[in-house]
Design an enzyme around this catalytic site. Structure first.
Site, PDB file in Angstrom:
ATOM      1  N   ASP A   1      79.305  54.586  14.729  1.00  0.00           N
ATOM      2  CA  ASP A   1      78.317  52.875  14.215  1.00  0.00           C
ATOM      3  C   ASP A   1      79.109  51.755  13.763  1.00  0.00           C
ATOM      4  O   ASP A   1      79.462  52.146  12.860  1.00  0.00           O
ATOM      5  CB  ASP A   1      77.072  53.494  13.722  1.00  0.00           C
ATOM      6  CG  ASP A   1      76.089  52.721  13.976  1.00  0.00           C
ATOM      7  OD1 ASP A   1      76.186  51.832  14.446  1.00  0.00           O
ATOM      8  OD2 ASP A   1      75.184  52.655  13.137  1.00  0.00           O
TER       9      ASP A   1
ATOM     10  N   ASP B   1      73.412  55.853  15.579  1.00  0.00           N
ATOM     11  CA  ASP B   1      73.627  54.929  14.452  1.00  0.00           C
ATOM     12  C   ASP B   1      73.177  55.787  12.986  1.00  0.00           C
ATOM     13  O   ASP B   1      72.467  57.345  12.935  1.00  0.00           O
ATOM     14  CB  ASP B   1      72.085  54.866  15.110  1.00  0.00           C
ATOM     15  CG  ASP B   1      72.727  54.127  15.714  1.00  0.00           C
ATOM     16  OD1 ASP B   1      73.277  53.759  16.747  1.00  0.00           O
ATOM     17  OD2 ASP B   1      71.044  53.134  16.450  1.00  0.00           O
TER      18      ASP B   1
ATOM     19  N   HIS C   1      70.898  50.895   9.751  1.00  0.00           N
ATOM     20  CA  HIS C   1      72.542  51.232   9.838  1.00  0.00           C
ATOM     21  C   HIS C   1      72.913  50.968   8.416  1.00  0.00           C
ATOM     22  O   HIS C   1      72.774  50.139   8.113  1.00  0.00           O
ATOM     23  CB  HIS C   1      73.274  50.519  11.097  1.00  0.00           C
ATOM     24  CG  HIS C   1      72.166  50.600  12.390  1.00  0.00           C
ATOM     25  ND1 HIS C   1      72.823  50.950  13.406  1.00  0.00           N
ATOM     26  CD2 HIS C   1      71.453  49.517  12.721  1.00  0.00           C
ATOM     27  CE1 HIS C   1      71.514  51.218  14.503  1.00  0.00           C
ATOM     28  NE2 HIS C   1      71.031  50.383  13.481  1.00  0.00           N
TER      29      HIS C   1
END
Length: 555
Positions: free
Chosen positions: A195, A163, A368
């Site tokens: 990710d 992440d 993120h």
């Protein structure tokens, strides 16, 4: 004779087509490397299930090849299932200081701390496991000490980002090491697994530091007690809250077991610098005016047993909510949790509290990266092959399209699924064989003993209820000695339906008479007849299908 090609296998056992339960396996000849091993959370139809963990039966069959587990960061969906993994396959675990600190508390709870070899590594270190060389690379995320992994293999470099986001102004530590990703891109990257969580969001993600400014705005001029719900693992958020509270002369208490554990681990390891005399015990809240305290709590997702949920529904021993409170939800709602979050928000407002939630005040930043950050990762690493990771199918598909828009050949982009092997040789790459990669349910102390059949029964019971028939038959001639007694749970209240119960008894007696006349003495056959005929009778009478459980004893 055909040339035998060396194969590098990439096997996702979790994390694709779903959010959570992340685990990726790299296999080359006699060596297996495992990256992450996280938990997932049960869906609404997984009645009674506490946790969902990956199916590692493929690794159990090949346990002699497994060289170790490397963890990218300390979130539950990346390390929460490691205690269950280690019960089956005891191998060394590698991770950064904060990551292993969090894991250590979990292993202690499971009684595995003394039997597990944990090896601390830092960004920039290099170590080898079998034929694999691993280098952690510093990234930014919503927890300290998160890393991507550059893994050298006999066929080339594989990068697993974990992440990540690109945060130019992180609260603590340094910015993501973009230089190293660029260097690896120049050396050559065989495969990038990146990710995909925020791939649908355009632009750049918000910096965590800007959340501090938004949180401080909630403290300015506030004469109420401030209760902040946040993810326990977001140490940067906790640090900012404590610093702001100290600035405005407030004491801070923490509520929720996971929050207490994280604060203890992070402060012990030096990742959380608690201002002097700011932190107090929760039991000491009553000694201070409400406008001089702040509570940091778990439960931003409306989890039924969490501290904030108990506060909202008057189930917390030390905190009673009211008009003198401001509640700030410093976390975005995870898809699927909307109902429980808004139920909690409504109850908090009903009790008179001011509630700041969702995007009302910019009090949350995702960990993120958005589209532009994902593009930067692709452009720096310039991978030969690309596999979107960490996301539901729509996220994986969107990430694949993003890579195509940057000029990648669609034939070099692979949208994977849990259990399907990505096989890479010198001649090319393809999606190949499928290995077991289902969901294993944890219910209490039971691991894997709740399967689809049990869940189906639980759903049946929850929707239609249960009817139990108790009979006592003679062992000599099969005549009825006692009963039938009928017990109903979740179907109808027996006392209010005496007529229906009497009719059911007549149906059962008729079945017993027929069995006697036909000389049927096999219990399984008698039970099957009772279940079938009662089920049909009840559906005709009530249009319901309760579970029917005949209990026969013999004297």
């Amino acid at each position: 004779m055909a040339e035998k090609l060396d194969k590098l296998k990439i096997i996702p056992l979790g994390g694709l087509g779903e959010i959570g339960k992340n685990i990726t396996v790299l296999e080359y000849e006699n060596d297996i490397l495992v990256v992450d091993c996280g938990i997932g959370f049960p869906d609404e139809d997984m009645l009674g299930v506490d946790l969902v963990i990956p199916d590692i039966s493929y690794l159990e069959k090949n346990k002699d090849k497994v060289r170790g587990i490397v963890i990218t960061h300390g979130h539950e969906d990346h390390l929460g299932a490691i205690p269950y993994f280690l019960r089956q396959i005891n191998v060394p675990v590698y991770g950064t200081t904060m990551t292993l600190g969090i894991l250590g508390t979990k292993l202690a709870e499971h009684g595995l701390l003394t039997t597990t070899e944990m090896i601390t590594v830092a960004a920039g270190d290099y170590f080898e496991l079998g034929c694999f060389g691993i280098e952690p690379i510093r990234t930014n995320h919503s927890i300290p000490d998160s890393c991507a992994l550059a893994i050298s293999t006999p066929l080339g470099n594989v990068i697993i980002t974990g992440d990540f986001k690109i945060d130019a102004t992180p609260v603590a530590g340094e910015m993501i090491d973009l230089t190293r990703f660029g260097e690896l891109g120049e050396e050559g990257v065989l495969l990038l697994i990146s990710d995909s969580t925020n791939v649908e969001r355009p632009g750049f993600s918000m910096s965590e530091r800007s959340v501090g400014e938004a949180l401080e705005a909630q403290f300015k001029g506030c004469d109420q007690r401030i209760i902040i719900g946040s993810f326990a693992s977001n140490v940067h958020r906790i640090q900012q809250i404590m610093d702001i509270a100290a600035k405005y002369g407030r004491k801070v208490a923490v509520s929720g077991r996971s929050m207490e554990n994280i604060v203890q681990v992070a402060s012990t390891l030096g990742y959380l610098d608690i201002p002097d005399k700011v932190l107090i015990e929760l039991s000491a809240l009553g000694r201070y005016p409400k406008n001089k305290v702040c509570v940091i709590t778990t439960g931003s997702q409306g989890e039924a047993m969490s501290a904030l949920y108990r506060i909202a529904f008057a189930g917390h021993k030390q905190i009673e909510i009211g008009p003198e409170d401001k509640v700030v939800l410093a976390a975005s709602t995870i898809p699927g949790n909307e109902k429980s979050v808004y139920r909690m928000v409504n109850e908090l407002i009903h009790r008179g509290a001011d509630v700041v939630y969702e995007k009302m005040a910019g009090v949350h930043a995702s960990g993120h990266g958005n589209q532009e950050e994902l593009k930067i990762m692709l452009s720096l690493t310039k991978p030969r092959y690309f596999m979107p990771g960490h996301g539901e199918y729509r996220h994986l598909k969107a990430h694949a399209e993003l890579a195509k828009s940057m000029g990648m050949d669609p034939n070099d982009i692979f949208i994977g699924e849990n259990g399907r092997t990505l096989e890479i040789t010198k001649k090319g790459a393809k999606l190949s064989q499928v290995v077991p990669a289902g969901k294993v349910f944890v219910d209490g102390l039971g691991v894997g003993d709740v399967g689809n059949v049990v869940l189906r029964d639980r759903k049946h019971l929850s929707q239609d209820g249960l009817v139990v028939l108790v009979l006592t038959l003679s062992s000599d001639d099969g005549t009825l000695i006692a009963g039938p007694d009928i017990i109903s749970r979740g179907f109808i209240y027996v006392r209010e339906s005496d007529d229906l119960m009497d009719e059911l008894k007549i149906v059962v007696l008729d079945i017993i008479d027929r069995c006697q006349s036909d000389r049927v003495t096999d219990w399984a056959t008698i039970k099957s007849m009772i279940k079938s005929e009662l089920s049909n009778y009840l559906y005709q009478k009530t249009k319901r299908n309760p579970m029917i459980l005949p209990v026969i004893t013999e004297i």
